[in-house]
Scaffold this motif. Sequence first.
Motif, PDB file in Angstrom:
ATOM      1  N   VAL A   1       0.857  -1.182   0.000  1.00 40.39           N
ATOM      2  CA  VAL A   1       0.000   0.000   0.000  1.00 40.39           C
ATOM      3  C   VAL A   1       0.894   1.232   0.000  1.00 40.39           C
ATOM      4  O   VAL A   1       1.784   1.370   0.849  1.00 40.39           O
ATOM      5  N   LEU A   2       0.655   2.109  -0.952  1.00 38.37           N
ATOM      6  CA  LEU A   2       1.384   3.370  -1.047  1.00 38.37           C
ATOM      7  C   LEU A   2       0.655   4.432  -0.232  1.00 38.37           C
ATOM      8  O   LEU A   2      -0.555   4.601  -0.357  1.00 38.37           O
ATOM      9  N   ILE A   3       1.393   5.154   0.606  1.00 42.19           N
ATOM     10  CA  ILE A   3       0.873   6.322   1.318  1.00 42.19           C
ATOM     11  C   ILE A   3       1.737   7.497   0.901  1.00 42.19           C
ATOM     12  O   ILE A   3       2.877   7.649   1.351  1.00 42.19           O
ATOM     13  N   GLU A   4       1.205   8.337   0.037  1.00 45.11           N
ATOM     14  CA  GLU A   4       1.998   9.389  -0.591  1.00 45.11           C
ATOM     15  C   GLU A   4       1.497  10.779  -0.178  1.00 45.11           C
ATOM     16  O   GLU A   4       0.308  11.093  -0.329  1.00 45.11           O
ATOM     17  N   PRO A   5       2.377  11.617   0.371  1.00 45.08           N
ATOM     18  CA  PRO A   5       1.963  12.988   0.680  1.00 45.08           C
ATOM     19  C   PRO A   5       1.512  13.719  -0.582  1.00 45.08           C
ATOM     20  O   PRO A   5       2.152  13.615  -1.637  1.00 45.08           O
ATOM     21  N   ALA A   6       0.400  14.443  -0.486  1.00 49.85           N
ATOM     22  CA  ALA A   6      -0.122  15.154  -1.650  1.00 49.85           C
ATOM     23  C   ALA A   6      -1.172  16.146  -1.200  1.00 49.85           C
ATOM     24  O   ALA A   6      -1.735  16.041  -0.114  1.00 49.85           O
TER      25      ALA A   6
ATOM     26  N   LYS B   1       3.127   7.917  -9.691  1.00 48.38           N
ATOM     27  CA  LYS B   1       3.900   7.012  -8.848  1.00 48.38           C
ATOM     28  C   LYS B   1       3.110   5.742  -8.566  1.00 48.38           C
ATOM     29  O   LYS B   1       3.665   4.628  -8.587  1.00 48.38           O
ATOM     30  N   ALA B   2       1.817   5.886  -8.336  1.00 49.49           N
ATOM     31  CA  ALA B   2       0.971   4.724  -8.090  1.00 49.49           C
ATOM     32  C   ALA B   2       0.947   3.790  -9.294  1.00 49.49           C
ATOM     33  O   ALA B   2       1.021   2.559  -9.149  1.00 49.49           O
ATOM     34  N   LEU B   3       0.872   4.359 -10.480  1.00 52.92           N
ATOM     35  CA  LEU B   3       0.830   3.532 -11.688  1.00 52.92           C
ATOM     36  C   LEU B   3       2.179   2.868 -11.970  1.00 52.92           C
ATOM     37  O   LEU B   3       2.233   1.822 -12.620  1.00 52.92           O
ATOM     38  N   GLU B   4       3.244   3.462 -11.500  1.00 47.05           N
ATOM     39  CA  GLU B   4       4.558   2.823 -11.632  1.00 47.05           C
ATOM     40  C   GLU B   4       4.693   1.661 -10.649  1.00 47.05           C
ATOM     41  O   GLU B   4       5.252   0.613 -10.991  1.00 47.05           O
ATOM     42  N   LEU B   5       4.179   1.833  -9.437  1.00 50.75           N
ATOM     43  CA  LEU B   5       4.269   0.778  -8.429  1.00 50.75           C
ATOM     44  C   LEU B   5       3.314  -0.371  -8.716  1.00 50.75           C
ATOM     45  O   LEU B   5       3.609  -1.529  -8.406  1.00 50.75           O
ATOM     46  N   PHE B   6       2.154  -0.034  -9.275  1.00 55.96           N
ATOM     47  CA  PHE B   6       1.124  -1.034  -9.556  1.00 55.96           C
ATOM     48  C   PHE B   6       0.758  -0.944 -11.039  1.00 55.96           C
ATOM     49  O   PHE B   6      -0.318  -0.469 -11.407  1.00 55.96           O
ATOM     50  N   PRO B   7       1.668  -1.376 -11.922  1.00 57.78           N
ATOM     51  CA  PRO B   7       1.459  -1.192 -13.368  1.00 57.78           C
ATOM     52  C   PRO B   7       0.242  -1.954 -13.883  1.00 57.78           C
ATOM     53  O   PRO B   7      -0.047  -3.067 -13.443  1.00 57.78           O
TER      54      PRO B   7
ATOM     55  N   LEU C   1     -18.132  -9.226  -7.443  1.00 52.97           N
ATOM     56  CA  LEU C   1     -18.736  -9.418  -8.762  1.00 52.97           C
ATOM     57  C   LEU C   1     -17.803  -8.948  -9.868  1.00 52.97           C
ATOM     58  O   LEU C   1     -17.792  -9.502 -10.954  1.00 52.97           O
ATOM     59  N   ARG C   2     -17.046  -7.903  -9.583  1.00 47.70           N
ATOM     60  CA  ARG C   2     -16.009  -7.430 -10.514  1.00 47.70           C
ATOM     61  C   ARG C   2     -14.982  -6.669  -9.686  1.00 47.70           C
ATOM     62  O   ARG C   2     -15.119  -5.473  -9.430  1.00 47.70           O
ATOM     63  N   VAL C   3     -13.965  -7.368  -9.233  1.00 49.77           N
ATOM     64  CA  VAL C   3     -12.937  -6.763  -8.389  1.00 49.77           C
ATOM     65  C   VAL C   3     -12.103  -5.780  -9.221  1.00 49.77           C
ATOM     66  O   VAL C   3     -11.553  -6.166 -10.256  1.00 49.77           O
ATOM     67  N   PRO C   4     -12.013  -4.529  -8.818  1.00 46.38           N
ATOM     68  CA  PRO C   4     -11.190  -3.572  -9.556  1.00 46.38           C
ATOM     69  C   PRO C   4      -9.716  -3.989  -9.578  1.00 46.38           C
ATOM     70  O   PRO C   4      -9.252  -4.760  -8.732  1.00 46.38           O
ATOM     71  N   ASP C   5      -8.994  -3.443 -10.536  1.00 45.88           N
ATOM     72  CA  ASP C   5      -7.587  -3.802 -10.717  1.00 45.88           C
ATOM     73  C   ASP C   5      -6.649  -2.888  -9.934  1.00 45.88           C
ATOM     74  O   ASP C   5      -5.540  -3.286  -9.587  1.00 45.88           O
ATOM     75  N   LEU C   6      -7.102  -1.671  -9.661  1.00 41.66           N
ATOM     76  CA  LEU C   6      -6.251  -0.698  -8.978  1.00 41.66           C
ATOM     77  C   LEU C   6      -7.139   0.242  -8.164  1.00 41.66           C
ATOM     78  O   LEU C   6      -8.249   0.589  -8.586  1.00 41.66           O
TER      79      LEU C   6
ATOM     80  N   ALA D   1      -3.141   1.028  -4.003  1.00 35.40           N
ATOM     81  CA  ALA D   1      -2.899  -0.402  -3.807  1.00 35.40           C
ATOM     82  C   ALA D   1      -3.598  -1.157  -4.924  1.00 35.40           C
ATOM     83  O   ALA D   1      -4.489  -0.629  -5.599  1.00 35.40           O
ATOM     84  N   ASP D   2      -3.175  -2.400  -5.115  1.00 33.73           N
ATOM     85  CA  ASP D   2      -3.901  -3.260  -6.042  1.00 33.73           C
ATOM     86  C   ASP D   2      -4.694  -4.326  -5.294  1.00 33.73           C
ATOM     87  O   ASP D   2      -5.189  -5.281  -5.895  1.00 33.73           O
ATOM     88  N   ASN D   3      -4.833  -4.151  -3.976  1.00 29.96           N
ATOM     89  CA  ASN D   3      -5.642  -5.044  -3.159  1.00 29.96           C
ATOM     90  C   ASN D   3      -6.488  -4.214  -2.208  1.00 29.96           C
ATOM     91  O   ASN D   3      -5.968  -3.437  -1.402  1.00 29.96           O
ATOM     92  N   ALA D   4      -7.806  -4.366  -2.305  1.00 31.32           N
ATOM     93  CA  ALA D   4      -8.727  -3.536  -1.527  1.00 31.32           C
ATOM     94  C   ALA D   4      -8.684  -3.851  -0.042  1.00 31.32           C
ATOM     95  O   ALA D   4      -8.835  -2.947   0.792  1.00 31.32           O
TER      96      ALA D   4
END
Length: 356
Positions: A4-9, A20-26, A188-193, A221-224
């Motif tokens: 799980v990414l926790i990014e200041p923003a 950054k999230a898309l780089e970590l969880f392509p 029913l349809r688990v999201p990917d990201l 994250a890629d896991n809810a």
Amino acid sequence: MSRVLIEPADYTTCLPAVRKALELFPQDMAGKKVLIKPNVLRIAKPEEGVVTHPALLQAVVRAVEDYKPASIVVGDNPGLFNYGDNERCFEQSGLMEAAQGYYQNIGTDSVQMDFDPELLPRVGVSKAVLDADVVISLPKFKTHGLTVITGAIKNSYGILPGGLKAKLHKASKTPERFQETIVDVFRLRVPDLFIMDAVVGMEGNGPASPDLRDIGRILAADNAVAMDAVMASMMGLDPGRLRSLHKARDLGLGDFDPQGIEIIGDLVRIPDFKLPPLGGEDHMANADIQEMMRSKAGLKPRADPELCTGCGECIEHCPVSALEMGEDNIPEVDADTCITCFCCQELCPEKAMSLQ
């Protein structure tokens, strides 16, 4: 191990955090159909903290465009009955503009799927969700009076169009059962990201509470299950006290054990964070607490005459018609009919409804 990414923003620096999230969880999005689903509870201004902030949605759209997908759809099914209300929610929250032309009313076409014979044998799921190759969920860091938190798992409740969400509220009957129902919908349809708006969070009796907290973070994250566990921990809540996370773990959807979650960034507990009534006290092994949760179903909505404008939104959207306009143009509840589904509290534009 989940990450799980926790990014200041803040809302001016969402784009670097999203990239950054898309780089970590392509995600494999080139030439694919991508659906982006924000949390759009109801008509609300961005500063109310009720919906995913437009700045985060716009950043995600721009970042996804870089991957050259075949198509992008931005959509959600707000907690209202009429499909036409979807546009109003997006327009008045600023999310329509943030969608950069990719908005689609996903509530007008659904696919029937097998569900739970004890609740509803079949439910309709927005076809756009099922057609997507990649689903990116944008939950909001919020509390919820019925499910304690409304994060990554709960955000998928919006894949159900129209009044179906309220029907499942009614069929679930108890808070405990509803916490399990949202997991059944989620799978029913688990999201990917998952990219969570935690720049400004909500505490107190959400998901439409006036109590906001500046958190200054974007989570990804890629896991809810892992994301919701981290979110709960940031609130000062033991994830193991959430029935929804136990249900999700039992179904093999992830684990909430902190030892199995790698934190990328700093997990800092928010001091004096206000949780809803019985906030998180749904401990699986405590019979007394279980009884307290059952008694929560005895709470009934009451309108604050100082805040209520008599608009009738709560009456229109009550799934069991338990509300009617009373004296002084203030809605009143039939306690015998009310199923404590919390829909009136969620959808009241003036935050005038509370459960007592």
